[in-house]
Design an enzyme around this catalytic site. Structure first.
Site, PDB file in Angstrom:
ATOM      1  N   ASP A  69      47.730  45.845  48.424  1.00  0.00           N
ATOM      2  CA  ASP A  69      46.882  46.870  47.824  1.00  0.00           C
ATOM      3  C   ASP A  69      45.774  47.309  48.767  1.00  0.00           C
ATOM      4  O   ASP A  69      45.414  46.624  49.713  1.00  0.00           O
ATOM      5  CB  ASP A  69      46.310  46.410  46.490  1.00  0.00           C
ATOM      6  CG  ASP A  69      45.452  45.165  46.593  1.00  0.00           C
ATOM      7  OD1 ASP A  69      45.776  44.275  47.400  1.00  0.00           O
ATOM      8  OD2 ASP A  69      44.457  45.065  45.855  1.00  0.00           O
ATOM      9  N   GLU A 127      44.794  42.132  45.354  1.00  0.00           N
ATOM     10  CA  GLU A 127      43.803  41.291  46.015  1.00  0.00           C
ATOM     11  C   GLU A 127      42.421  41.939  45.956  1.00  0.00           C
ATOM     12  O   GLU A 127      41.412  41.257  45.954  1.00  0.00           O
ATOM     13  CB  GLU A 127      44.216  41.050  47.476  1.00  0.00           C
ATOM     14  CG  GLU A 127      43.331  40.075  48.227  1.00  0.00           C
ATOM     15  CD  GLU A 127      42.157  40.725  48.965  1.00  0.00           C
ATOM     16  OE1 GLU A 127      41.298  39.978  49.452  1.00  0.00           O
ATOM     17  OE2 GLU A 127      42.090  41.971  49.041  1.00  0.00           O
TER      18      GLU A 127
END
Length: 167
Positions: A69, A127
Site C-alpha cells: 500500500d 501497512e
C-alpha cells in the site's frame, strides 16, 4: 505477462498501479502473476473485504517482507512530479518509489534471475494504517511459518540495520 527484470522498469510498472491503503488488490494480483510466471507457487491470504496478502513459503529460515500500500495522493496540484511515476534528472519519482514498491521491484527482479522454491516472501496490505495484512500473516507463524526465524523487511531504513520495524 512479460517478466520485467530491470528494477527501475519494474518499479515504474508497480507505481502505475494505484494501491492506496484499503485498495491494494490490483498490485497484489500483479505480484501474484509475476511470481507464478517465474514458475513459483504464490498464495493469497484473504484479508477482510477484497484485500489479499501474497506470499511464498520456502524451506529457508529467512522471509522477505514488503507492504503493497501507498499513502493517499492528496492534492495532485501540490506534486512536483507525476505521482504515478516520472524520471527526472536520472531519478525515479512517484508514490511508493521507496516505500516500498521500489524495494519490492528490486527483490522481484533479483528473484527473476534465479527463481527458487526455497525462498519465503510476503507482500502485505494496509501497512500505512491498520496493519491488517501483517497481523493476519502473523497468525501463520506457529504453523506454516514456524520455520522462519528471520525477516528482511524491505522498508527503507537509510541503510541502518534495525531489529524491529513498523509493519
Amino acid at each position: 505477462m512479460k517478466i520485467i527484470t530491470d528494477p527501475v522498469e519494474l518499479t515504474k510498472e508497480l507505481i502505475k498501479i494505484n494501491s492506496e491503503s484499503g485498495d491494494e488488490q490490483a498490485v497484489a494480483e500483479y505480484i501474484f502473476n509475476y511470481l507464478e510466471n517465474l514458475g513459483l507457487k504464490p498464495q493469497y491470504q484473504k484479508i477482510e473485504g477484497k484485500q489479499s496478502n501474497v506470499f511464498l513459503i520456502g524451506k529457508g529460515e529467512v522471509m522477505f517482507n514488503g507492504h503493497m500500500d501507498i499513502i493517499p495522493i492528496g492534492d495532485r496540484e501540490k506534486w512536483d512530479y507525476d505521482p504515478y511515476g516520472e524520471i527526472k534528472d536520472g531519478k525515479l519519482f512517484g508514490r511508493g518509489t521507496c516505500d516500498t514498491k521500489g524495494s519490492i521491484a528490486c527483490f522481484l527482479s533479483a528473484l527473476a534471475k534465479n527463481p527458487t522454491a526455497d525462498i519465503s516472501c510476503a507482500f502485505t496490505v494496509e501497512e500505512e494504517n491498520t496493519f491488517a495484512g501483517i497481523k493476519n500473516l502473523m497468525k501463520m507463524r506457529n504453523n506454516e511459518l514456524k520455520h522462519i526465524k528471520y525477516c528482511v523487511n524491505l522498508e527503507p531504513t537509510e541503510l541502518k540495520i534495525l531489529t524491529a520495524h513498523k509493519g
